[in-house]
Design a protein around this motif. Structure first.
Motif: not given
Length: 292
Positions: A220, A223-224, A227, A232-233, A239
């Motif tokens: 997690e 991911d942050e 981003a 943006h994601r 990935r």
């Protein structure tokens, strides 16, 4: 007087050096702090290390550009075998520190500034740091020098070839290429990057993957980080490419340690460092394959 003190005092930039003290933490150099003329400095003593692609003229060029961009302490003096930097009165980060969301955000923003702001400030020749070339060269060196890790190299190089294919085309930027937590210094108001030995043109993915893997970020937090860096994601193709480079960053750290086991004269347990990084590489590789 110790050998370190003698070498520091011999530098040509001082007027009256005092308070020379060893600075711990480096595993390729000898480092010290020194006071001269009422100011405090950091001295890095180290030769070229061709087996690791470390050439001091390149380190100095990149460090000067990083200082000009405001992301690294200033280069005060350089002569063969030594570089003197302004001292930053702060603390080196740890893996645990980078698990704090605010700290990780600061570190991510700093990496983005390196890629955005240091690149246009470079002058003269600068090396390229392509991790897959580095790993191939390490493998050749290990075979030529009878490394006990020789039997593992065929497998590691086969995995490296798959990872390189998966990374795909890249847009080169100036990368730090050695984002160990301890290379981030926080002084309470700002964050700085130090140790530009491996600085050179590379994919931004390598620094991002190195930051995540060296800090042991949970999914997690990773991911942050991505981003925040991208704004943006990330999508699935990104990935996949990023995950391959993240694995490659761990492979490079593993093979760096394998080489250091037979070349370094510093007092450091490289064998344990190799084993730890190899385990992390295999775990990351398995997770990446599961996602592919």
């Amino acid at each position: 007087m110790t050998e370190l003190e003698t070498r520091v005092r011999a530098l040509s930039c001082w007027t009256d050096p005092t308070d020379i003290a060893p600075l711990t933490g480096g595993i390729t150099n000898l480092n010290a702090t020194v006071v001269d003329g009422g100011r405090k400095y950091v001295v890095r003593l180290g030769r070229d290390i061709p087996e690791h692609g470390i050439l001091r003229w390149n380190e100095i060029a990149v460090a000067r550009a990083a200082a000009a961009a405001g992301v690294s302490p200033g280069v005060v003096h350089a002569e063969p075998g030594a570089v003197v930097f302004d001292f930053v009165d702060g603390e080196a980060l740890t893996e645990e520190a980078l698990h704090d969301p605010a700290t990780l955000a600061m570190a991510t923003d700093l990496v983005a500034r390196v890629h955005r702001d240091v690149t246009p400030r470079l002058r003269g020749p600068v090396l390229t740091f392509w991790v897959f070339h580095v790993c191939r060269d390490y493998a050749a060196f290990l075979r030529e020098n009878g490394s006990p890790h020789g039997p593992a190299l065929d497998r590691l190089m086969a995995e490296a070839a798959r990872l390189e294919e998966a990374v795909g085309p890249v847009r080169p930027v100036l990368g730090h290429n050695d984002l160990l937590p301890a290379n981030f210094i926080r002084d309470g108001q700002a964050m700085w990057l130090v140790d530009w030995e491996y600085g050179g043109f590379n994919s931004a993915l390598f620094d991002l993957g190195g930051l995540a893997s060296n800090a042991g970020l949970p999914p997690e937090a990773e991911d942050e980080m991505l981003a925040r860096y991208l704004g943006h994601r990330p999508d699935r193709p990104f990935r996949h490419s990023y995950g391959a480079m993240r694995c490659a960053s761990l492979l490079r750290e593993t093979m760096w340690s394998m080489v250091s086991e037979i070349t370094s004269e510093l007092d450091f347990d490289y064998a344990a460092y190799t084993a730890g990084n190899l385990a992390r590489f295999d775990a990351a590789l398995a997770a990446w394959k599961d996602m592919s």
